[in-house]
Design a protein around this motif. Structure first.
Motif, PDB file in Angstrom:
ATOM      1  N   GLY A 428       0.791  -1.231   0.000  1.00 50.98           N
ATOM      2  CA  GLY A 428       0.000   0.000   0.000  1.00 50.98           C
ATOM      3  C   GLY A 428       0.820   1.277   0.000  1.00 50.98           C
ATOM      4  O   GLY A 428       0.255   2.374  -0.021  1.00 50.98           O
ATOM      5  N   PHE A 429       2.144   1.170   0.007  1.00 51.69           N
ATOM      6  CA  PHE A 429       3.021   2.338  -0.013  1.00 51.69           C
ATOM      7  C   PHE A 429       3.582   2.546  -1.416  1.00 51.69           C
ATOM      8  O   PHE A 429       3.985   1.591  -2.078  1.00 51.69           O
ATOM      9  CB  PHE A 429       4.190   2.158   0.965  1.00 51.69           C
ATOM     10  CG  PHE A 429       3.837   2.367   2.407  1.00 51.69           C
ATOM     11  CD1 PHE A 429       4.119   3.570   3.039  1.00 51.69           C
ATOM     12  CD2 PHE A 429       3.215   1.363   3.134  1.00 51.69           C
ATOM     13  CE1 PHE A 429       3.797   3.765   4.371  1.00 51.69           C
ATOM     14  CE2 PHE A 429       2.896   1.546   4.473  1.00 51.69           C
ATOM     15  CZ  PHE A 429       3.180   2.751   5.096  1.00 51.69           C
ATOM     16  N   LEU A 430       3.649   3.815  -1.836  1.00 53.28           N
ATOM     17  CA  LEU A 430       4.269   4.157  -3.117  1.00 53.28           C
ATOM     18  C   LEU A 430       5.781   4.127  -2.969  1.00 53.28           C
ATOM     19  O   LEU A 430       6.345   4.760  -2.064  1.00 53.28           O
ATOM     20  CB  LEU A 430       3.825   5.549  -3.556  1.00 53.28           C
ATOM     21  CG  LEU A 430       4.510   6.093  -4.822  1.00 53.28           C
ATOM     22  CD1 LEU A 430       4.032   5.344  -6.060  1.00 53.28           C
ATOM     23  CD2 LEU A 430       4.281   7.599  -4.960  1.00 53.28           C
ATOM     24  N   ARG A 431       6.441   3.433  -3.871  1.00 51.28           N
ATOM     25  CA  ARG A 431       7.895   3.437  -3.909  1.00 51.28           C
ATOM     26  C   ARG A 431       8.349   4.674  -4.681  1.00 51.28           C
ATOM     27  O   ARG A 431       8.081   4.783  -5.879  1.00 51.28           O
ATOM     28  CB  ARG A 431       8.412   2.172  -4.570  1.00 51.28           C
ATOM     29  CG  ARG A 431       7.952   0.890  -3.899  1.00 51.28           C
ATOM     30  CD  ARG A 431       8.549  -0.322  -4.565  1.00 51.28           C
ATOM     31  NE  ARG A 431      10.013  -0.290  -4.483  1.00 51.28           N
ATOM     32  CZ  ARG A 431      10.802  -1.248  -4.973  1.00 51.28           C
ATOM     33  NH1 ARG A 431      10.268  -2.283  -5.606  1.00 51.28           N
ATOM     34  NH2 ARG A 431      12.103  -1.151  -4.852  1.00 51.28           N
ATOM     35  N   THR A 432       9.018   5.583  -4.021  1.00 49.17           N
ATOM     36  CA  THR A 432       9.401   6.832  -4.682  1.00 49.17           C
ATOM     37  C   THR A 432      10.622   6.652  -5.580  1.00 49.17           C
ATOM     38  O   THR A 432      10.838   7.454  -6.489  1.00 49.17           O
ATOM     39  CB  THR A 432       9.733   7.919  -3.648  1.00 49.17           C
ATOM     40  OG1 THR A 432      10.924   7.551  -2.931  1.00 49.17           O
ATOM     41  CG2 THR A 432       8.571   8.116  -2.676  1.00 49.17           C
ATOM     42  N   GLY A 433      11.442   5.623  -5.322  1.00 47.26           N
ATOM     43  CA  GLY A 433      12.680   5.472  -6.065  1.00 47.26           C
ATOM     44  C   GLY A 433      13.778   6.391  -5.569  1.00 47.26           C
ATOM     45  O   GLY A 433      14.887   6.369  -6.096  1.00 47.26           O
ATOM     46  N   ASP A 434      13.509   7.188  -4.538  1.00 44.79           N
ATOM     47  CA  ASP A 434      14.502   8.101  -3.969  1.00 44.79           C
ATOM     48  C   ASP A 434      15.110   7.500  -2.715  1.00 44.79           C
ATOM     49  O   ASP A 434      14.404   6.936  -1.873  1.00 44.79           O
ATOM     50  CB  ASP A 434      13.864   9.452  -3.628  1.00 44.79           C
ATOM     51  CG  ASP A 434      13.564  10.270  -4.862  1.00 44.79           C
ATOM     52  OD1 ASP A 434      14.250  10.066  -5.876  1.00 44.79           O
ATOM     53  OD2 ASP A 434      12.650  11.109  -4.820  1.00 44.79           O
ATOM     54  N   VAL A 435      16.395   7.635  -2.594  1.00 42.68           N
ATOM     55  CA  VAL A 435      17.114   7.128  -1.433  1.00 42.68           C
ATOM     56  C   VAL A 435      17.321   8.257  -0.434  1.00 42.68           C
ATOM     57  O   VAL A 435      17.712   9.370  -0.804  1.00 42.68           O
ATOM     58  CB  VAL A 435      18.470   6.530  -1.854  1.00 42.68           C
ATOM     59  CG1 VAL A 435      19.293   6.147  -0.628  1.00 42.68           C
ATOM     60  CG2 VAL A 435      18.248   5.310  -2.735  1.00 42.68           C
ATOM     61  N   GLY A 436      17.045   7.970   0.821  1.00 40.09           N
ATOM     62  CA  GLY A 436      17.217   8.972   1.857  1.00 40.09           C
ATOM     63  C   GLY A 436      17.223   8.330   3.217  1.00 40.09           C
ATOM     64  O   GLY A 436      17.391   7.117   3.347  1.00 40.09           O
ATOM     65  N   PHE A 437      17.004   9.142   4.237  1.00 36.68           N
ATOM     66  CA  PHE A 437      16.927   8.613   5.601  1.00 36.68           C
ATOM     67  C   PHE A 437      16.074   9.547   6.443  1.00 36.68           C
ATOM     68  O   PHE A 437      15.755  10.668   6.035  1.00 36.68           O
ATOM     69  CB  PHE A 437      18.327   8.451   6.206  1.00 36.68           C
ATOM     70  CG  PHE A 437      19.075   9.740   6.430  1.00 36.68           C
ATOM     71  CD1 PHE A 437      19.022  10.401   7.652  1.00 36.68           C
ATOM     72  CD2 PHE A 437      19.835  10.301   5.411  1.00 36.68           C
ATOM     73  CE1 PHE A 437      19.712  11.587   7.853  1.00 36.68           C
ATOM     74  CE2 PHE A 437      20.537  11.486   5.599  1.00 36.68           C
ATOM     75  CZ  PHE A 437      20.470  12.133   6.823  1.00 36.68           C
ATOM     76  N   VAL A 438      15.692   9.086   7.606  1.00 37.89           N
ATOM     77  CA  VAL A 438      14.920   9.882   8.543  1.00 37.89           C
ATOM     78  C   VAL A 438      15.698   9.950   9.855  1.00 37.89           C
ATOM     79  O   VAL A 438      16.345   8.972  10.247  1.00 37.89           O
ATOM     80  CB  VAL A 438      13.514   9.285   8.766  1.00 37.89           C
ATOM     81  CG1 VAL A 438      13.581   7.863   9.310  1.00 37.89           C
ATOM     82  CG2 VAL A 438      12.670  10.165   9.680  1.00 37.89           C
ATOM     83  N   ASP A 439      15.690  11.097  10.510  1.00 35.77           N
ATOM     84  CA  ASP A 439      16.421  11.211  11.764  1.00 35.77           C
ATOM     85  C   ASP A 439      15.504  10.905  12.947  1.00 35.77           C
ATOM     86  O   ASP A 439      14.323  10.587  12.779  1.00 35.77           O
ATOM     87  CB  ASP A 439      17.108  12.573  11.897  1.00 35.77           C
ATOM     88  CG  ASP A 439      16.129  13.742  12.024  1.00 35.77           C
ATOM     89  OD1 ASP A 439      14.940  13.516  12.337  1.00 35.77           O
ATOM     90  OD2 ASP A 439      16.559  14.903  11.817  1.00 35.77           O
ATOM     91  N   GLU A 440      16.035  10.996  14.145  1.00 35.78           N
ATOM     92  CA  GLU A 440      15.296  10.650  15.359  1.00 35.78           C
ATOM     93  C   GLU A 440      14.092  11.560  15.573  1.00 35.78           C
ATOM     94  O   GLU A 440      13.114  11.176  16.215  1.00 35.78           O
ATOM     95  CB  GLU A 440      16.230  10.736  16.582  1.00 35.78           C
ATOM     96  CG  GLU A 440      17.375   9.733  16.589  1.00 35.78           C
ATOM     97  CD  GLU A 440      16.944   8.370  17.098  1.00 35.78           C
ATOM     98  OE1 GLU A 440      15.749   8.199  17.375  1.00 35.78           O
ATOM     99  OE2 GLU A 440      17.820   7.486  17.208  1.00 35.78           O
ATOM    100  N   GLN A 441      14.136  12.767  15.041  1.00 34.57           N
ATOM    101  CA  GLN A 441      13.043  13.733  15.229  1.00 34.57           C
ATOM    102  C   GLN A 441      11.992  13.665  14.118  1.00 34.57           C
ATOM    103  O   GLN A 441      11.057  14.462  14.097  1.00 34.57           O
ATOM    104  CB  GLN A 441      13.612  15.157  15.302  1.00 34.57           C
ATOM    105  CG  GLN A 441      14.368  15.460  16.597  1.00 34.57           C
ATOM    106  CD  GLN A 441      15.696  14.746  16.670  1.00 34.57           C
ATOM    107  OE1 GLN A 441      16.448  14.738  15.681  1.00 34.57           O
ATOM    108  NE2 GLN A 441      15.994  14.139  17.813  1.00 34.57           N
ATOM    109  N   GLY A 442      12.140  12.728  13.178  1.00 30.08           N
ATOM    110  CA  GLY A 442      11.150  12.572  12.118  1.00 30.08           C
ATOM    111  C   GLY A 442      11.378  13.435  10.901  1.00 30.08           C
ATOM    112  O   GLY A 442      10.523  13.514  10.023  1.00 30.08           O
TER     113      GLY A 442
END
Length: 548
Positions: A428-442
């Motif tokens: 149910g999630f769209l794959r954006t094809g973009d690579v990244g990350f999320v930090d502890e604060q969102g």
């Protein structure tokens, strides 16, 4: 400018809260605007102004003309124009009949327009004189288009150091099946009963490129558009009647939602100036005093760097948002000094009807100390995002992976392309094809693109589109296209080619050949002729080696 300096700004709801639109469709949202603000300005285009009621009347009469030509519910209508009033009127006329809009990049060549018309099975085309004469007339040959509407418009013309505004009339001699917008406006006609439009009905086919390199039509629904119109109101704090600077192309999802849909929802005027020119845009800003700008970073840079800029030009701007490409921290600081407003990042794509992430109004994006990347923001209302590894498992904060998004703004899939739709979604999630990350604060950060897509000034270019043109040149044996760093565009297109034995072709000749067959932002600015392209043991060309 700080938000606290403007008492008219409404407090922003935290992204953690849910929001919903009171409208199921764009038609309902438009009807509400007509009832609430019929005599308020809706479109400023150079010296001309059209009210909501005037645009509604023109849209209805154009819809009646399309109806007489057999256009009805679910029919696709391609709209091929610059940032002109006709673009907006064409959208509304199509939706009045229950049709589906196919916005087409006005930079597209006949070859590209022909593909969009064929793939969408468009039955009508709405365009302007210059594009009709130079591109559309050729592309229409053999198409399924039943009726073409050509409407006059205004444009700017540069003569030496002066810029003048002129009206471009429709050719007097038109073949069968081609009508003028002006004739439609002067003839009331009879409209069918207004068809109902639900949130799940497709409103727009927004063409994008995918993993195969063939442009795909993302089916943006009425629900997608009205939800992100609501989101933009919350994110920007726009108030009724405050002008929106039409700096983004209207065919692009940012212009479609961040300009047109937002203006309809907030009962605000859009300020249009045909196509981008920094000097023209600055004069437009001085005259119309827009409060909000949402556009590509390259356009904002052009305004800031223009020799025509004067002190006080940007005093009216209360909010500035940029999408399409990440902002370098130093560039963000510089633009803030010039524009007088902090440039907030927004992140999204055609498949998400504009934003899934944004830097909340009144906040500043943090900078990742390791990579120096500026955050693209946090997931907006009703939107859930993940960063996943190749295994499909969620990454821990700070770990690189693919960004996935789910929310009410996301397309249900691609037009007549179930295979691409299946590949684009996981759980149910769209794959954006973009690579990244999320930090502890969102906060989310964009690091790289998983795909080989090139991002030139916010426009996405698929290498194979350019390679296919190069391969059609009689002298070219092999071709590989990559994105390389560019101080102005962020990335630009570079091609590496080998030539057939005994064949000759200069780099300028190959560049001109690509320019004639691809939109201006797609043709390679740099071409390098090599004796051999690097390959794997199986013969696959190594773009990574060329890029490095």
């Amino acid at each position: 400018m700080e938000d606290s300096a403007h008492s008219t700004r409404t407090p922003m709801k935290p992204f953690g809260e849910s929001i919903r639109s009171p409208f199921a469709s764009v038609r309902e949202m438009w009807r509400s605007a007509i009832e609430a603000a019929p005599d308020s300005p809706f479109i400023h285009s150079f010296e001309r102004t059209l009210t909501f009621a005037e645009v509604d009347e023109r849209a209805d009469r154009l819809a009646a003309a399309l109806h007489r030509s057999g256009i009805g519910p679910d029919d696709r209508v391609a709209v091929y124009a610059q940032n002109d009033p006709l673009f907006v009127i064409g959208l509304l006329a199509t939706w009045r009949l229950g049709g589906i809009v196919v916005p087409v990049n006005p930079m597209n060549t006949a070859r590209e327009l022909r593909y969009h018309l064929a793939d969408s099975e468009a039955r009508a085309l709405i365009t302007i004189p210059g594009l009709y004469d130079t591109v559309a007339r050729d592309a229409l040959d053999g198409s399924a288009v039943q009726v073409t509407v050509v409407g006059e418009h205004q444009r700017w013309v540069q003569e030496n150091s002066a810029i003048r505004i002129e009206t471009v009339p429709v050719p007097t001699e038109l073949p069968a099946g081609v009508i003028t917008a002006e004739a439609a406006y002067s003839s009331p006609g009879e409209l069918p009963a207004e068809p109902g439009s639900g949130a799940a009905d497709t409103a727009v086919l927004t063409y994008t490129s995918g993993t195969t390199g063939r442009p795909k039509g993302a089916m943006n629904t009425h629900g997608n558009l009205v939800f992100n119109a609501e989101s933009y109101i919350e994110i920007t704090g726009l108030q009724t009647g405050q002008p929106i600077l039409g700096i983004a192309p209207l065919f692009h999802i940012t212009g479609m939602v961040g300009h047109i849909m937002l203006a309809v929802r907030a009962h605000c005027p859009i300020v249009l100036s045909h196509r981008f020119n920094a000097e023209v845009m600055l004069e437009t800003i001085r005259r119309r005093k827009p409060v909000l700008a949402v556009g590509a970073i390259t356009a904002l840079m052009a305004l800031a760097d223009s020799p025509a800029r004067r002190d006080g030009d940007f005093d009216s701007l209360e909010s500035v948002f940029s999408g399409g490409a990440p902002i370098a921290p130093a560039l963000g600081d510089r633009l803030e000094r010039v524009l007088g407003a902090y440039v907030h990042n927004v992140y999204g794509m055609s498949e998400t009807a504009s934003p899934t992430h944004a830097v909340p109004r009144g906040e500043r994006a943090p900078v990742d100390p390791a990579s120096g990347a500026l955050s693209i923001g946090k997931p907006i209302y009703n939107t859930t995002c993940r960063v996943v590894a190749e295994t499909g498992e969620d990454c821990r904060p700070g770990e690189y992976g693919e960004i996935l998004s789910r929310g009410p703004q996301i397309t249900p899939g691609y037009w007549h392309n179930p295979e691409a739709t299946a590949q684009a979604f996981v759980d149910g999630f769209l794959r954006t094809g973009d690579v990244g990350f999320v930090d502890e604060q969102g906060w989310y950060y964009l690091v790289d693109r998983k795909k080989d897509m090139i991002n030139a000034s916010g426009y996405k270019v698929w290498p194979r589109e350019v390679e296919d043109v190069l391969y059609s040149h009689p002298a070219v044996s092999e071709a590989a296209v990559v994105g390389v760093a560019d101080a102005y565009r962020g990335e630009t297109v570079k091609a590496f080619v080998t030539l057939k034995t005994g064949a000759q072709a200069t780099e300028d000749e190959l560049r001109d050949y690509c320019k004639a067959n691809r939109a201006a932002y797609k043709y390679p600015r740099q071409i390098e002729v090599l004796d051999e392209l690097p390959k794997t043991a199986t013969g696959k060309i190594l773009r990574r080696v060329l890029r490095d």
